[in-house]
Design an enzyme around this catalytic site. Structure first.
Site, PDB file in Angstrom:
ATOM      1  N   GLU A  69     -42.526  32.503  14.832  1.00  0.00           N
ATOM      2  CA  GLU A  69     -41.747  31.396  14.273  1.00  0.00           C
ATOM      3  C   GLU A  69     -41.826  31.436  12.761  1.00  0.00           C
ATOM      4  OE1 GLU A  69     -42.468  27.558  15.943  1.00  0.00           O
ATOM      5  OE2 GLU A  69     -41.809  28.139  17.940  1.00  0.00           O
ATOM      6  N   HIS A  97     -37.381  15.450  11.565  1.00  0.00           N
ATOM      7  CA  HIS A  97     -38.189  16.033  12.629  1.00  0.00           C
ATOM      8  C   HIS A  97     -39.645  15.570  12.619  1.00  0.00           C
ATOM      9  CE1 HIS A  97     -39.150  18.910  15.732  1.00  0.00           C
ATOM     10  NE2 HIS A  97     -39.983  19.586  14.956  1.00  0.00           N
TER      11      HIS A  97
END
Length: 514
Positions: free
Chosen positions: A112, A329
């Site tokens: 990621e 987020h």
């Protein structure tokens, strides 16, 4: 029961992992605003980061976390996270938690953004959070009292000591429950923005209650916007995990041009704040942005949750492109705690996203949030299990409650103000407009001494949203630099030197010694 050893507010990974650690020796009540599965943790797709590979090392994870956090991190908190995190994941596996494996039977480790090594564990493809929550629900189910669809409206504090909570259930009936320890694990505040990956229940309640209780809050200006939310005709339909880019997907505009090419050494796997701002600029120019997934074979098997999300939104994956836009987020700041979850109010604790230990700095590294919940839940449990003197204090009504009514805005107004003026990019003009909006409500006499027992749950939620919006705006105005999740267009260049270096010499020396 009307009294418990420990009251935990929230039902995400931090809440349930804490409950699992203490429930065999203590009476524990978990209170959640929705159902037990209505949390950001349940929605987490990406996975959990840990250095379990022999080719990886905790020092590399430490470095990546500090780099993503723009070196605003507290080094001892990061070191605890990455070292203890590996051990906690290994213990989870021994206890029966299963993670996805490759064809050779080894745990599959994904890549990621801003990670040097593949170190992301997944469960059920992109259902890691949901699988972890189910694992902990099964662990606590018989030993913990769970109260669903109930909102904690306030914390009762006398002489800087938390003694209990006020709750409001589905019938709007107020009730008081006392506890020797009060733990806030309510998540962040994503739902105070109009585009977010968060559960709609996450409206900053824990932050606002802690503020009213007198607890210290810190770093609220650092708000992370995830670059890739599924975005169709002006509406957010859910999160598209960063793991998709980790598997090779790239961001393109509506003419197929790669928008991250040449903008950052890591290109599509750059830190989230960099990618989110790039997408925002492309969209501001009138172009759409898509995730090109054409290079990922068997996408529906690898990402079943996202596949279902896209299908439910009425789109087909046959085009191999998913329309995306950034959305709120994660909150890096929160209630200031030490490394054991203790706040500035006695017997009031915070853990998970609502807390700020300094572990994330100015921007959270991908897949460190579930890890944070696991590691700091154990830290907190070590304190909660220690013997304490029973408090014989009887309940006292706090006479500071003087206001009977409040003038409050609509939820949509708050969300629009936050997204427009306190979003991905900020400047003094916009922030002052937001501050003016919030202060017309906050400046009412005794706003923070209102008696929430006189309000409906919906009114308390609005009060909390106004409080948190006001606090974030004030913090964003005060920090006149751009760093991580806080980007000031009127001070744009100060972020550049954080991007140029990987890790400061002072931290390198500390790592070499350890």
């Amino acid at each position: 029961m009307s009294q418990y050893d420990c009251i935990i507010v929230g039902s995400g990974i931090a809440a349930l992992a804490t409950a699992a650690e203490i429930c065999e020796k203590m009476s524990v009540l978990v209170i959640t605003k929705g159902s037990i599965r209505d949390s950001n943790s349940s929605l987490a797709q990406g996975g959990v980061a840990a250095t379990i590979s022999k080719r990886d090392h905790w020092k590399a994870h430490f470095e990546d976390t500090c780099y993503a956090g723009r070196f605003h991190n507290l080094p001892e908190a990061v070191e605890l996270l990455v070292q203890q995190g590996k051990l906690d994941i290994e213990q989870l596996i021994q206890n029966g938690m299963t993670f996805d494996k490759d064809a050779n039977g080894h745990i599959h480790l994904g890549m990621e953004g801003a990670h040097q090594q593949p170190r992301i564990l997944h469960a059920g493809g992109d259902a890691t959070g949901r699988k972890l929550i189910q694992f902990f629900i099964e662990r606590v189910n018989k030993n913990v009292t769970i109260m669903e669809h109930t909102m904690v409206t306030d914390i009762h504090v006398v002489d800087n000591r938390a003694l209990g909570v006020w709750i409001s259930g589905e019938n709007q009936q107020e009730r008081y429950i006392s506890g020797k320890h009060i733990v806030l694990a309510t998540g962040g505040c994503g739902a105070i923005f109009d585009v977010t990956s968060n559960s709609p229940f996450v409206t900053g309640d824990g932050l606002a209650m802690a503020y009213r209780a007198g607890a210290s809050l810190v770093d609220l200006e650092f708000t992370q916007f995830h670059p890739t939310l599924l975005y169709i005709e002006g509406t957010c339909k859910g999160l598209v995990s960063e793991a998709v880019r980790g598997e090779g997907a790239v961001l393109v505009d509506d003419e197929g041009r790669r928008i991250m090419k040449g903008l950052h050494p890591l290109e599509d796997l750059a830190p989230r704040d960099v990618v989110a701002r790039t997408i925002q600029k492309v969209r501001a120019d009138g172009r759409e942005v898509y995730l090109d997934i054409s290079m990922i074979s068997q996408f529906s098997e690898r990402f079943p949750t996202i596949t279902k999300l896209v299908s439910n939104a009425g789109l087909s994956l046959d085009r191999k492109k998913i329309p995306v836009a950034p959305g709120m987020h994660f909150l890096m700041g929160g209630i200031r705690t030490d490394l054991f979850g203790r706040t500035s109010v006695e017997r009031l604790y915070a853990v998970g996203e609502v807390a700020c230990t300094g572990v994330h700095g100015a921007n959270r590294l991908a897949s460190n949030s579930l890890l944070e919940g696991l590691v700091f839940a154990k830290q907190l449990a070590n304190v909660l299990r220690q013997p304490t003197r029973d408090s014989n204090e009887k309940f006292k009504e706090n006479n500071k409650y003087v206001m009977k009514t409040l003038h409050l805005p609509k939820k949509m107004e708050i969300q629009q103000i936050m997204s427009r003026y306190v979003g991905i990019e900020r400047d003094e003009t916009g922030l002052r407009k937001a501050l003016h909006f919030f202060e017309q409500y906050v400046n009412q006499t005794s706003f923070f001494q209102c008696n929430v027992k006189r309000f409906t749950k919906e009114e308390v939620e609005l009060l909390n949203m106004v409080t948190v919006g006001w606090l974030i705006t004030k913090a964003a105005l005060k920090r006149t630099e751009s760093r991580g999740g806080h980007f000031r267009t009127d001070y744009p260049n100060e972020v550049s030197h954080w991007l140029q270096k990987r890790i400061p010499s002072s931290l390198k020396q500390q790592l070499e010694v350890s």
